[in-house]
Design a protein around this motif. Structure first.
Motif, short mmCIF file in Angstrom:
data_model
loop_
_atom_site.label_atom_id
_atom_site.label_comp_id
_atom_site.label_asym_id
_atom_site.label_seq_id
_atom_site.Cartn_x
_atom_site.Cartn_y
_atom_site.Cartn_z
N ILE A 45 -14.59 5.27 5.41
CA ILE A 45 -13.87 4.64 6.52
C ILE A 45 -13.59 3.17 6.24
CG2 ILE A 45 -14.12 3.92 8.94
CD1 ILE A 45 -15.52 6.64 9.41
N CYS A 46 -14.58 2.45 5.73
CA CYS A 46 -14.39 1.03 5.42
C CYS A 46 -13.35 0.86 4.31
CB CYS A 46 -15.71 0.39 5.02
SG CYS A 46 -16.87 0.20 6.38
N THR A 47 -13.41 1.70 3.28
CA THR A 47 -12.43 1.62 2.20
C THR A 47 -11.04 1.97 2.70
OG1 THR A 47 -14.16 2.20 0.62
CG2 THR A 47 -11.89 2.39 -0.13
N GLY A 48 -10.94 3.02 3.53
CA GLY A 48 -9.64 3.41 4.09
C GLY A 48 -9.04 2.31 4.95
N PHE A 49 -9.87 1.67 5.73
CA PHE A 49 -9.40 0.54 6.54
C PHE A 49 -8.89 -0.58 5.65
CE2 PHE A 49 -10.25 -3.22 9.30
CZ PHE A 49 -9.36 -2.89 10.30
N GLY A 50 -9.61 -0.84 4.55
CA GLY A 50 -9.17 -1.85 3.60
C GLY A 50 -7.86 -1.49 2.92
N VAL A 51 -7.68 -0.20 2.60
CA VAL A 51 -6.42 0.25 1.98
C VAL A 51 -5.25 0.04 2.93
CG1 VAL A 51 -5.17 2.30 1.22
CG2 VAL A 51 -7.47 1.88 0.37
N VAL A 52 -5.44 0.40 4.19
CA VAL A 52 -4.36 0.23 5.18
C VAL A 52 -4.01 -1.25 5.33
CG1 VAL A 52 -3.76 0.48 7.62
CG2 VAL A 52 -4.84 2.37 6.40
N LEU A 53 -5.02 -2.10 5.46
CA LEU A 53 -4.77 -3.53 5.57
C LEU A 53 -4.11 -4.08 4.31
CD1 LEU A 53 -7.95 -4.93 7.35
CD2 LEU A 53 -5.65 -4.72 8.26
N GLY A 54 -4.52 -3.58 3.15
CA GLY A 54 -3.95 -4.03 1.90
C GLY A 54 -2.48 -3.66 1.77
N ILE A 55 -2.12 -2.45 2.18
CA ILE A 55 -0.72 -2.03 2.13
C ILE A 55 0.13 -2.88 3.06
CG2 ILE A 55 0.84 -0.13 2.76
CD1 ILE A 55 -1.32 1.77 1.65
N ILE A 56 -0.39 -3.12 4.26
CA ILE A 56 0.35 -3.96 5.22
C ILE A 56 0.51 -5.38 4.67
CG2 ILE A 56 0.20 -5.05 7.50
CD1 ILE A 56 -1.16 -2.42 8.45
N TRP A 57 -0.54 -5.93 4.10
CA TRP A 57 -0.50 -7.28 3.57
C TRP A 57 0.45 -7.37 2.37
CZ3 TRP A 57 -4.73 -9.85 0.20
CH2 TRP A 57 -4.47 -11.22 0.07
N ALA A 58 0.39 -6.40 1.47
CA ALA A 58 1.26 -6.42 0.29
C ALA A 58 2.73 -6.31 0.67
CB ALA A 58 0.88 -5.29 -0.66
N GLU A 59 3.04 -5.45 1.63
CA GLU A 59 4.43 -5.31 2.06
C GLU A 59 4.93 -6.55 2.79
OE1 GLU A 59 7.05 -3.04 1.71
OE2 GLU A 59 5.71 -2.61 0.04
N LYS A 60 4.08 -7.15 3.60
CA LYS A 60 4.47 -8.37 4.31
C LYS A 60 4.70 -9.50 3.30
CE LYS A 60 3.26 -11.54 7.94
NZ LYS A 60 2.32 -11.98 8.92
N THR A 61 3.85 -9.60 2.31
CA THR A 61 4.01 -10.62 1.28
C THR A 61 5.27 -10.37 0.47
OG1 THR A 61 1.61 -10.84 1.11
CG2 THR A 61 2.90 -11.69 -0.71
N ARG A 62 5.54 -9.12 0.12
CA ARG A 62 6.73 -8.79 -0.66
C ARG A 62 8.00 -9.13 0.09
NH1 ARG A 62 10.39 -4.69 -0.99
NH2 ARG A 62 9.38 -3.57 0.70
N ARG A 63 8.01 -8.87 1.40
CA ARG A 63 9.22 -9.10 2.19
C ARG A 63 9.44 -10.57 2.54
NH1 ARG A 63 8.29 -4.09 6.21
NH2 ARG A 63 8.97 -2.46 4.79
N THR A 64 8.38 -11.31 2.77
CA THR A 64 8.53 -12.69 3.23
C THR A 64 8.55 -13.68 2.07
OG1 THR A 64 6.16 -12.87 3.60
CG2 THR A 64 7.53 -12.25 5.49
N VAL A 65 7.48 -13.79 1.34
CA VAL A 65 7.34 -14.81 0.31
C VAL A 65 7.85 -14.30 -1.04
CG1 VAL A 65 5.69 -16.27 -0.92
CG2 VAL A 65 5.34 -15.77 1.49
N GLY A 66 7.52 -13.07 -1.36
CA GLY A 66 7.80 -12.53 -2.69
C GLY A 66 6.52 -12.50 -3.49
N LEU A 67 6.31 -11.41 -4.22
CA LEU A 67 5.05 -11.24 -4.93
C LEU A 67 4.88 -12.25 -6.07
CD1 LEU A 67 4.98 -7.36 -4.95
CD2 LEU A 67 3.48 -8.86 -3.67
N SER A 68 5.94 -12.52 -6.80
CA SER A 68 5.85 -13.48 -7.91
C SER A 68 5.54 -14.88 -7.41
CB SER A 68 7.16 -13.50 -8.69
OG SER A 68 7.41 -12.25 -9.24
N LYS A 69 6.20 -15.28 -6.34
CA LYS A 69 5.95 -16.61 -5.78
C LYS A 69 4.54 -16.69 -5.19
CE LYS A 69 8.27 -20.05 -2.98
NZ LYS A 69 9.42 -20.34 -2.13
#
Length: 86
Positions: A45-69
């Motif tokens: 459960i803790c790992t799954g919660f971390g995966v969900v938060l990680g996906i949300i964070w990665a997508e938000k970062t990709r859309r707003t700032v950009g992963l390279s930046k």
């Protein structure tokens, strides 16, 4: 060359997404350590919660700032690259 760029982009996305998952697994392990028994559903459960938060964070970062930046800002920080601030 497009294949290499896409591959690097995927690796950067995974780097952002996996870090909260590892943190969640660590927290689940610490909970099990505090209980003095291995409870696999707690870790899952803790790992799954971390995966969900990680996906949300990665997508938000990709859309707003950009992963390279985003990674460039992390690597170029004065405390990380070893340069002394004045």
């Amino acid at each position: 060359m497009k294949f290499v760029a896409r591959f690097v982009h995927i690796l950067l996305w995974l780097k952002v997404a996996v870090s909260p998952a590892l943190l969640g697994a660590f927290i689940g392990g610490m909970i099990c350590f505090a209980l003095n028994e291995m409870v696999l559903p707690v870790i899952t459960i803790c790992t799954g919660f971390g995966v969900v938060l990680g996906i949300i964070w990665a997508e938000k970062t990709r859309r707003t700032v950009g992963l390279s930046k985003f990674h460039g800002r992390l690597i170029g920080h004065p405390e990380v690259d070893g340069s002394k601030s004045k």
